[in-house]
Motif scaffolding. Structure first.
Motif, PDB file in Angstrom:
ATOM      1  N   PRO A  10      -7.527   5.038  10.214  1.00 28.86           N
ATOM      2  CA  PRO A  10      -7.465   4.929   8.746  1.00 28.86           C
ATOM      3  C   PRO A  10      -7.874   6.191   8.014  1.00 28.86           C
ATOM      4  O   PRO A  10      -7.310   6.517   6.960  1.00 28.86           O
ATOM      5  CB  PRO A  10      -8.427   3.765   8.456  1.00 28.86           C
ATOM      6  CG  PRO A  10      -8.388   2.928   9.693  1.00 28.86           C
ATOM      7  CD  PRO A  10      -8.248   3.908  10.829  1.00 28.86           C
TER       8      PRO A  10
ATOM      9  N   ASP B 266       1.711   2.472  -1.428  1.00 29.02           N
ATOM     10  CA  ASP B 266       1.283   1.400  -2.328  1.00 29.02           C
ATOM     11  C   ASP B 266       1.775   1.675  -3.748  1.00 29.02           C
ATOM     12  O   ASP B 266       2.300   0.789  -4.439  1.00 29.02           O
ATOM     13  CB  ASP B 266      -0.237   1.301  -2.281  1.00 29.02           C
ATOM     14  CG  ASP B 266      -0.781   0.096  -3.035  1.00 29.02           C
ATOM     15  OD1 ASP B 266       0.008  -0.729  -3.517  1.00 29.02           O
ATOM     16  OD2 ASP B 266      -2.014  -0.009  -3.138  1.00 29.02           O
TER      17      ASP B 266
ATOM     18  N   ARG C  83      -2.339  -2.564   5.370  1.00 31.97           N
ATOM     19  CA  ARG C  83      -1.486  -1.515   5.939  1.00 31.97           C
ATOM     20  C   ARG C  83      -0.132  -2.087   6.365  1.00 31.97           C
ATOM     21  O   ARG C  83       0.578  -1.478   7.171  1.00 31.97           O
ATOM     22  CB  ARG C  83      -2.220  -0.858   7.110  1.00 31.97           C
ATOM     23  CG  ARG C  83      -3.436  -0.060   6.643  1.00 31.97           C
ATOM     24  CD  ARG C  83      -4.510   0.073   7.713  1.00 31.97           C
ATOM     25  NE  ARG C  83      -4.086   0.810   8.872  1.00 31.97           N
ATOM     26  CZ  ARG C  83      -4.091   2.143   8.973  1.00 31.97           C
ATOM     27  NH1 ARG C  83      -4.481   2.872   7.934  1.00 31.97           N
ATOM     28  NH2 ARG C  83      -3.715   2.741  10.071  1.00 31.97           N
TER      29      ARG C  83
ATOM     30  N   LEU D  62       1.767   0.333   9.170  1.00 32.95           N
ATOM     31  CA  LEU D  62       1.128   1.641   9.308  1.00 32.95           C
ATOM     32  C   LEU D  62      -0.056   1.526  10.265  1.00 32.95           C
ATOM     33  O   LEU D  62      -0.988   0.749  10.026  1.00 32.95           O
ATOM     34  CB  LEU D  62       0.658   2.139   7.944  1.00 32.95           C
ATOM     35  CG  LEU D  62      -0.125   3.453   7.917  1.00 32.95           C
ATOM     36  CD1 LEU D  62       0.720   4.616   8.432  1.00 32.95           C
ATOM     37  CD2 LEU D  62      -0.622   3.733   6.501  1.00 32.95           C
TER      38      LEU D  62
ATOM     39  N   THR E 100       8.970   5.279   2.483  1.00 33.90           N
ATOM     40  CA  THR E 100       8.022   5.998   3.339  1.00 33.90           C
ATOM     41  C   THR E 100       8.365   7.482   3.412  1.00 33.90           C
ATOM     42  O   THR E 100       7.459   8.322   3.493  1.00 33.90           O
ATOM     43  CB  THR E 100       7.979   5.385   4.748  1.00 33.90           C
ATOM     44  OG1 THR E 100       9.311   5.291   5.281  1.00 33.90           O
ATOM     45  CG2 THR E 100       7.360   4.005   4.727  1.00 33.90           C
TER      46      THR E 100
ATOM     47  N   ILE F 162       4.381   4.638  11.853  1.00 28.82           N
ATOM     48  CA  ILE F 162       4.896   3.512  11.071  1.00 28.82           C
ATOM     49  C   ILE F 162       5.969   2.820  11.892  1.00 28.82           C
ATOM     50  O   ILE F 162       6.923   3.452  12.371  1.00 28.82           O
ATOM     51  CB  ILE F 162       5.481   3.952   9.720  1.00 28.82           C
ATOM     52  CG1 ILE F 162       4.424   4.650   8.868  1.00 28.82           C
ATOM     53  CG2 ILE F 162       6.022   2.740   8.960  1.00 28.82           C
ATOM     54  CD1 ILE F 162       4.913   5.047   7.497  1.00 28.82           C
TER      55      ILE F 162
ATOM     56  N   THR G 233      -4.899   8.327   7.374  1.00 31.76           N
ATOM     57  CA  THR G 233      -3.713   7.735   6.742  1.00 31.76           C
ATOM     58  C   THR G 233      -3.980   7.123   5.371  1.00 31.76           C
ATOM     59  O   THR G 233      -3.060   6.595   4.751  1.00 31.76           O
ATOM     60  CB  THR G 233      -3.115   6.654   7.662  1.00 31.76           C
ATOM     61  OG1 THR G 233      -4.125   5.670   7.969  1.00 31.76           O
ATOM     62  CG2 THR G 233      -2.606   7.249   8.961  1.00 31.76           C
ATOM     63  N   THR G 234      -5.232   7.191   4.879  1.00 33.12           N
ATOM     64  CA  THR G 234      -5.552   6.509   3.620  1.00 33.12           C
ATOM     65  C   THR G 234      -4.731   7.035   2.448  1.00 33.12           C
ATOM     66  O   THR G 234      -4.164   6.262   1.663  1.00 33.12           O
ATOM     67  CB  THR G 234      -7.052   6.630   3.313  1.00 33.12           C
ATOM     68  OG1 THR G 234      -7.787   5.946   4.340  1.00 33.12           O
ATOM     69  CG2 THR G 234      -7.381   5.998   1.966  1.00 33.12           C
TER      70      THR G 234
ATOM     71  N   TYR H  67      -1.873   8.568   2.474  1.00 35.45           N
ATOM     72  CA  TYR H  67      -0.462   8.211   2.654  1.00 35.45           C
ATOM     73  C   TYR H  67      -0.248   6.731   2.381  1.00 35.45           C
ATOM     74  O   TYR H  67       0.729   6.347   1.722  1.00 35.45           O
ATOM     75  CB  TYR H  67      -0.026   8.572   4.070  1.00 35.45           C
ATOM     76  CG  TYR H  67       1.435   8.321   4.344  1.00 35.45           C
ATOM     77  CD1 TYR H  67       2.424   8.946   3.590  1.00 35.45           C
ATOM     78  CD2 TYR H  67       1.837   7.451   5.354  1.00 35.45           C
ATOM     79  CE1 TYR H  67       3.769   8.712   3.834  1.00 35.45           C
ATOM     80  CE2 TYR H  67       3.176   7.210   5.614  1.00 35.45           C
ATOM     81  CZ  TYR H  67       4.140   7.848   4.848  1.00 35.45           C
ATOM     82  OH  TYR H  67       5.467   7.606   5.095  1.00 35.45           O
ATOM     83  N   ARG H  68      -1.163   5.901   2.855  1.00 35.57           N
ATOM     84  CA  ARG H  68      -1.068   4.468   2.587  1.00 35.57           C
ATOM     85  C   ARG H  68      -1.080   4.205   1.079  1.00 35.57           C
ATOM     86  O   ARG H  68      -0.313   3.397   0.558  1.00 35.57           O
ATOM     87  CB  ARG H  68      -2.230   3.759   3.273  1.00 35.57           C
ATOM     88  CG  ARG H  68      -2.260   2.248   3.071  1.00 35.57           C
ATOM     89  CD  ARG H  68      -3.322   1.881   2.045  1.00 35.57           C
ATOM     90  NE  ARG H  68      -3.149   0.485   1.643  1.00 35.57           N
ATOM     91  CZ  ARG H  68      -3.277   0.048   0.413  1.00 35.57           C
ATOM     92  NH1 ARG H  68      -3.575   0.880  -0.573  1.00 35.57           N
ATOM     93  NH2 ARG H  68      -3.103  -1.222   0.129  1.00 35.57           N
ATOM     94  N   ASN H  69      -1.933   4.914   0.348  1.00 35.99           N
ATOM     95  CA  ASN H  69      -2.013   4.727  -1.102  1.00 35.99           C
ATOM     96  C   ASN H  69      -0.746   5.203  -1.800  1.00 35.99           C
ATOM     97  O   ASN H  69      -0.345   4.643  -2.825  1.00 35.99           O
ATOM     98  CB  ASN H  69      -3.235   5.449  -1.653  1.00 35.99           C
ATOM     99  CG  ASN H  69      -4.539   4.811  -1.199  1.00 35.99           C
ATOM    100  OD1 ASN H  69      -4.550   3.662  -0.746  1.00 35.99           O
ATOM    101  ND2 ASN H  69      -5.639   5.543  -1.311  1.00 35.99           N
TER     102      ASN H  69
END
Length: 422
Positions: A261, A272, A100, A257, A114, A236, A264-265, A267-269
């Motif tokens: 989790p 990525d 993250r 981040l 972002t 963030i 936010t998974t 959004y994190r992906n």
């Protein structure tokens, strides 16, 4: 008949302002080409004023230069991300691990990424006024709409949580905070941050907090990181090597981040994915990250009495206090001062016109306050990076220019001339 036509550019660029490197800066380059010697206070660029990145950061890059030829992981060097995760866990940031942590070519790239991962066309982002204008530009260029909440001078440049909440609409996606603040130098107290987190929680808004100046503090100002206050709520945090570690040109920034989790998974992906599209950030500079997070504190002495930043700040504060034309809310953090023009010199004052006049007549480059998306035109920003004696000279020139304005606005037309004109 000629079939040649100028290339069309993106229409939304007409909405973007970035005077920090804009028209005035271009005029400054032209004057320098003519042989004029200028004092340029428009950019917080430590290396341009003789500051150097700490030696232990430089050594970290030199010792690893043989490993910098290949691309690295799109999120950043694994060891660098582990070092950042550990550093932010030590600040009590929740749910932090290396997956993250995102390393970018400066914070600027990460702000763009972002927002691109977040916004659909027409979505709104609550942004402080004054802001660092990249936040507005990145929102616009990612098809969002900046909605400004005031950080008013008469409120110490602090935001009003009631106003922030009143601006929330069905299209609002995020709240931006800049703390310590650029351009004002305000440092936000914990109680204020808690109230803003509560608003974000009630309305399910992502918190985007620019903390690049987190260790640049004066006169006992206390910095409160937002992520521990936000807890499980998505947040963030942006920072990097540019300011605290005086390494702007290395272009090393990071975004952390935090939050539960499960929320936010996706959004994190998305971030990525966008990180992979640009392959990776500058590799060489990333080798300095672990050294920065574990090495000695090299900024506090510069911000303490006798330190270079502190003494330049003192010179600005004293110059404004001594001037009949200037008023200043003393900066508590960051690398800038944001004075306002008062008295007779303020009559009909236009900050952009004054900045151009100051550049042409006194060879000093400042940034008009309205460039930071405020509705008023009586402020300007200067960086605190020159030596104190240079800054004393700068404000002597500024005061001279303002004195000319004050004299012009108070000049009385002789009675004979007025009679003739009638």
């Amino acid at each position: 008949m000629s079939t040649e036509h100028p290339l069309r550019v993106r229409e939304r660029l007409s909405e973007v302002r970035y005077e920090i490197r804009g028209e005035l800066n271009r005029r400054a380059h032209a004057l320098e080409a003519e042989g004029r010697k200028l004092i340029k206070l428009n950019i917080g660029n430590p290396g341009a004023f003789g500051f150097r990145a700490p030696a232990h950061l430089q050594r970290a890059i030199v010792e690893n230069i043989d490993h910098t030829d290949p691309y690295t992981h799109q999120l950043g060097l694994p060891a660098a991300r582990e070092a950042l995760a550990e550093a932010y866990r030590a600040r009590n940031a929740p749910h932090v691990d290396a997956t993250r942590v995102f390393v970018g070519n400066g914070v600027s790239e990460l702000i763009d990424m972002t927002l691109r991962a977040l916004l659909n066309p027409g979505d709104e982002v609550l942004i402080p006024s004054p802001d660092y204008p990249l936040w507005s530009a990145a929102t616009i260029l990612n098809d969002g709409r900046p909605v400004y909440y005031r950080c008013a001078p008469d409120n110490g440049f602090m935001p009003d949580p009631v106003e922030i909440e009143n601006l929330v609409s069905s299209r609002t996606r995020a709240i931006v905070l800049i703390n310590p603040n650029n351009p004002t130098g305000a440092v936000y107290p914990r109680e204020l941050l808690e109230r803003i987190v509560a608003i974000a929680t009630r309305h399910n808004l992502l918190l985007l907090v620019d903390e690049i100046y987190d260790q640049v503090l004066y006169d006992g100002a206390c910095f409160e990181p937002l992520a521990p206050i936000a807890g499980d709520h998505p947040c963030i945090t942006f920072s990097g090597l540019s300011k605290v570690h005086r390494a702007c040109g290395w272009r090393v920034g990071w975004a952390i981040l935090t939050g539960a989790p499960a929320r936010t998974t996706d959004y994190r992906n998305a971030i990525d994915l966008l990180s992979g599209l640009r392959l990776c950030a500058n590799v060489a500079g990333q080798y300095a990250i672990a050294a920065a997070t574990t090495g000695p504190d090299t900024i506090s002495a510069l911000c303490a009495p006798g330190g270079r930043l502190y003494e330049t700040r003192r010179a600005v504060v004293e110059a404004c206090a001594a001037s009949e034309h200037l008023s200043l809310m003393e900066p508590r953090g960051a690398l800038y001062a944001f004075p306002s023009v008062v008295g007779p010199a303020a009559r009909g004052f236009d900050d952009h016109a004054f900045a151009l006049e100051l550049l042409e007549t006194e060879h000093v480059l400042i940034v008009p306050g309205s460039s930071f998306n405020v509705p008023y035109h009586d402020h300007f920003r200067v960086t605190l990076l020159p030596q104190a004696d240079v800054m004393g000279e700068v404000f002597g020139r500024i005061d001279r220019a303002l004195s000319r304005r004050a004299e012009a606005t108070t000049k009385v037309v002789p009675m004979k001339s007025r009679t003739a004109a009638a």
